[in-house]
Design a protein around this motif. Structure first.
Motif, mmCIF file in Angstrom:
data_model
loop_
_atom_site.group_PDB
_atom_site.id
_atom_site.type_symbol
_atom_site.label_atom_id
_atom_site.label_comp_id
_atom_site.label_asym_id
_atom_site.label_seq_id
_atom_site.Cartn_x
_atom_site.Cartn_y
_atom_site.Cartn_z
ATOM 1 N N PRO A 143 0.822 -1.211 0.000
ATOM 2 C CA PRO A 143 0.000 0.000 0.000
ATOM 3 C C PRO A 143 0.855 1.261 0.000
ATOM 4 O O PRO A 143 2.028 1.260 0.383
ATOM 5 C CB PRO A 143 -0.819 -0.126 1.288
ATOM 6 N N ALA A 144 0.239 2.359 -0.431
ATOM 7 C CA ALA A 144 0.953 3.631 -0.558
ATOM 8 C C ALA A 144 1.561 4.072 0.769
ATOM 9 O O ALA A 144 2.624 4.700 0.792
ATOM 10 C CB ALA A 144 0.007 4.697 -1.098
ATOM 11 N N ILE A 145 0.898 3.742 1.863
ATOM 12 C CA ILE A 145 1.408 4.165 3.168
ATOM 13 C C ILE A 145 2.777 3.554 3.469
ATOM 14 O O ILE A 145 3.649 4.193 4.051
ATOM 15 C CB ILE A 145 0.394 3.815 4.284
ATOM 16 N N LEU A 146 3.001 2.303 3.034
ATOM 17 C CA LEU A 146 4.307 1.675 3.219
ATOM 18 C C LEU A 146 5.346 2.275 2.294
ATOM 19 O O LEU A 146 6.490 2.489 2.683
ATOM 20 C CB LEU A 146 4.200 0.163 2.978
ATOM 21 N N ARG A 147 4.953 2.578 1.059
ATOM 22 C CA ARG A 147 5.892 3.177 0.120
ATOM 23 C C ARG A 147 6.302 4.570 0.586
ATOM 24 O O ARG A 147 7.450 4.981 0.438
ATOM 25 C CB ARG A 147 5.285 3.208 -1.284
ATOM 26 N N ALA A 148 5.355 5.301 1.169
ATOM 27 C CA ALA A 148 5.669 6.630 1.694
ATOM 28 C C ALA A 148 6.619 6.534 2.882
ATOM 29 O O ALA A 148 7.570 7.315 3.009
ATOM 30 C CB ALA A 148 4.385 7.355 2.101
ATOM 31 N N ALA A 149 6.371 5.561 3.765
ATOM 32 C CA ALA A 149 7.258 5.370 4.917
ATOM 33 C C ALA A 149 8.660 4.976 4.467
ATOM 34 O O ALA A 149 9.655 5.408 5.053
ATOM 35 C CB ALA A 149 6.680 4.308 5.844
ATOM 36 N N LEU A 273 5.461 -5.560 1.466
ATOM 37 C CA LEU A 273 6.829 -5.094 1.269
ATOM 38 C C LEU A 273 7.768 -6.231 1.639
ATOM 39 O O LEU A 273 7.580 -6.889 2.664
ATOM 40 C CB LEU A 273 7.102 -3.881 2.161
ATOM 41 N N VAL A 274 8.776 -6.479 0.810
ATOM 42 C CA VAL A 274 9.724 -7.562 1.045
ATOM 43 C C VAL A 274 11.039 -6.959 1.538
ATOM 44 O O VAL A 274 11.607 -6.083 0.879
ATOM 45 C CB VAL A 274 9.963 -8.392 -0.229
ATOM 46 N N ILE A 275 11.492 -7.433 2.685
ATOM 47 C CA ILE A 275 12.712 -6.913 3.322
ATOM 48 C C ILE A 275 13.642 -8.088 3.568
ATOM 49 O O ILE A 275 13.278 -9.037 4.262
ATOM 50 C CB ILE A 275 12.389 -6.206 4.651
ATOM 51 N N ARG A 276 14.858 -8.032 3.010
ATOM 52 C CA ARG A 276 15.793 -9.159 3.099
ATOM 53 C C ARG A 276 17.159 -8.721 3.621
ATOM 54 O O ARG A 276 17.778 -7.805 3.079
ATOM 55 C CB ARG A 276 15.979 -9.796 1.716
ATOM 56 N N GLY A 277 17.604 -9.393 4.676
ATOM 57 C CA GLY A 277 18.981 -9.256 5.124
ATOM 58 C C GLY A 277 19.850 -10.196 4.294
ATOM 59 O O GLY A 277 19.477 -11.353 4.063
ATOM 60 N N ILE A 278 20.995 -9.741 3.861
ATOM 61 C CA ILE A 278 21.827 -10.515 2.934
ATOM 62 C C ILE A 278 22.724 -11.477 3.715
ATOM 63 O O ILE A 278 23.557 -11.046 4.520
ATOM 64 C CB ILE A 278 22.676 -9.583 2.051
ATOM 65 N N CYS A 279 22.538 -12.787 3.440
ATOM 66 C CA CYS A 279 23.296 -13.810 4.170
ATOM 67 C C CYS A 279 24.274 -14.571 3.275
ATOM 68 O O CYS A 279 25.094 -15.345 3.773
ATOM 69 C CB CYS A 279 22.355 -14.795 4.861
ATOM 70 N N ASP A 280 24.173 -14.391 1.944
ATOM 71 C CA ASP A 280 25.123 -15.021 1.020
ATOM 72 C C ASP A 280 25.081 -14.242 -0.286
ATOM 73 O O ASP A 280 24.353 -13.254 -0.413
ATOM 74 C CB ASP A 280 24.810 -16.511 0.804
ATOM 75 N N TYR A 281 25.854 -14.714 -1.267
ATOM 76 C CA TYR A 281 25.955 -13.986 -2.529
ATOM 77 C C TYR A 281 25.296 -14.717 -3.699
ATOM 78 O O TYR A 281 25.706 -14.538 -4.847
ATOM 79 C CB TYR A 281 27.419 -13.687 -2.839
ATOM 80 N N ALA A 316 -6.724 3.482 8.826
ATOM 81 C CA ALA A 316 -7.509 4.053 7.732
ATOM 82 C C ALA A 316 -7.322 3.292 6.424
ATOM 83 O O ALA A 316 -8.092 3.499 5.467
ATOM 84 C CB ALA A 316 -7.134 5.521 7.529
ATOM 85 N N GLU A 317 -6.321 2.417 6.350
ATOM 86 C CA GLU A 317 -6.074 1.652 5.129
ATOM 87 C C GLU A 317 -7.158 0.591 4.923
ATOM 88 O O GLU A 317 -7.772 0.099 5.871
ATOM 89 C CB GLU A 317 -4.713 0.954 5.210
ATOM 90 N N GLU A 318 -7.348 0.229 3.678
ATOM 91 C CA GLU A 318 -8.283 -0.845 3.368
ATOM 92 C C GLU A 318 -7.695 -2.174 3.810
ATOM 93 O O GLU A 318 -6.483 -2.373 3.766
ATOM 94 C CB GLU A 318 -8.560 -0.893 1.862
ATOM 95 N N LYS A 319 -8.543 -3.091 4.255
ATOM 96 C CA LYS A 319 -8.083 -4.407 4.664
ATOM 97 C C LYS A 319 -7.480 -5.149 3.484
ATOM 98 O O LYS A 319 -7.988 -5.080 2.361
ATOM 99 C CB LYS A 319 -9.240 -5.226 5.245
ATOM 100 N N ILE A 320 -6.393 -5.894 3.731
ATOM 101 C CA ILE A 320 -5.762 -6.650 2.646
ATOM 102 C C ILE A 320 -6.740 -7.664 2.053
ATOM 103 O O ILE A 320 -6.775 -7.878 0.836
ATOM 104 C CB ILE A 320 -4.485 -7.363 3.147
ATOM 105 N N SER A 321 -7.552 -8.291 2.892
ATOM 106 C CA SER A 321 -8.513 -9.264 2.377
ATOM 107 C C SER A 321 -9.474 -8.636 1.375
ATOM 108 O O SER A 321 -9.856 -9.257 0.386
ATOM 109 C CB SER A 321 -9.299 -9.894 3.545
#
Length: 326
Positions: A143-149, A273-281, A316-321
């Motif tokens: 959602p836009a709220i995550l992209r803004a954050a 949103l996908v967040i990944r810590g890098i553990c290998d190459y 205030a965001e719409e439910k994901i469902s």
């Protein structure tokens, strides 16, 4: 807070190491939910992160693929109807290149590029060098709220150094049991091999004996963030990427920053949103030395991100469902 209707943030992990890291960043941990959907077999941790009530789930042990992620997300939404934003947080394989000096322990965050999602799906056959592959772009826009954050936190980190390392150290100081597995490994444990060098079965240390097999890299400067945060394209597929030649090809053609194995399964069920810590190459020289720390730093970033979002904006965001069904 056992009432499922009180949770607006859904957080999915693929591995136990990620699940444990996520739990450690809760400001307060609650009990189990008072009710879940009859067919929901997920294991949940409920808690508060800043102002937000967060439900965290993990994939079944030994299942690390797109279909499993989709099943866990669907069950979560069936039990927690009020989830407004989704996060997929954990570890992944980095894609170092001339334009992106990605190191082990850094963070990659999916970010839209060219009007498309920050995630695409790839698939290929035999796991050997020089193999062919296919990839398909798709939209999985948070959602836009995550992209803004995310834009706000990028600006914050550009103005002043982030405190992710300090947040992890604080957790490990309070919980000595986690130190061995989750602390940051020594710098010499971060080795980038030349793409044509194939892993020796006896272990990556055997490869490292010959300096000619390694990419020589300078240490980060004092004014650089370490760990660094990168924003861009994440490639997701059902097979582990262990091919440095394809890794570098995708870096050149598509500007891919990271590979992982679950996010593609969430395209139709759990915009996130996908967040990944890098553990290998993303090559054949894989080991688990950096997994704990990578999981920690990804969770630390996710918490920083959530703390930028006011509670009333999420509510205030719409439910994901509703988004998915629409």
């Amino acid at each position: 807070m056992s009432d499922p209707t009180g949770y607006t943030v859904g957080w999915i992990c693929a591995l136990r190491v990620e699940y444990i890291a996520a739990q450690e960043f809760l400001n307060e941990e609650y009990g189990k939910p008072s009710f879940v959907s009859p067919n929901d077999a997920n294991d949940y941790t409920l808690g508060r992160m800043g102002e937000h009530n967060v439900v965290i789930a993990v994939l079944p042990d030994g299942e690390y693929e797109t279909a499993s992620a989709a099943s866990v997300a669907t069950s979560m939404l069936n039990s927690f109807h009020n989830i407004r934003i989704g996060l997929m947080v954990g570890i992944g394989g980095g894609v170092p290149s001339e334009s992106h000096n990605i190191r082990l322990g850094d963070v990659v965050v999916s970010a839209p590029r060219g009007g498309e999602s920050g995630v695409f799906q790839y698939a290929f056959g035999k796991s050997i060098q020089d193999q062919t592959f296919q990839h398909t772009r798709f939209l999985n826009q948070p959602p836009a709220i995550l992209r803004a954050a995310m834009a706000g936190i990028r600006t914050q980190y550009e103005r002043k150094r982030h405190q992710l390392e300090e947040a992890i150290d604080d957790i490990l100081e309070k919980n000595m049991r986690l130190r061995r597995k989750y602390k940051r490994p020594e710098p010499f444990e971060d080795r980038l091999f030349l793409p044509e060098v194939i892993h020796h079965q006896a272990g990556s240390a055997i490869c490292a004996v010959d300096p000619s097999t390694l990419v020589l890299r300078s240490e980060r400067a004092d004014d650089e963030d370490n760990p660094a945060i990168y924003y861009g394209l994440i490639a997701s597929g059902n097979q582990l990427m262990k091919n440095a030649l394809i890794r570098d090809r995708l870096a050149a053609e598509e500007d891919v920053l990271c590979f992982e194995m679950e996010a593609a399964g969430l395209v139709n069920t759990f915009p996130c949103l996908v967040i990944r810590g890098i553990c290998d190459y993303s090559d054949s020289h894989k080991n688990k030395e950096w997994q704990g720390y990578a999981a920690m730093v990804a969770a630390a970033y996710a918490k920083d991100l959530l703390q930028r979002i006011p509670l009333n904006r999420i509510e205030a965001e719409e439910k994901i469902s509703a988004v998915v069904s629409g």
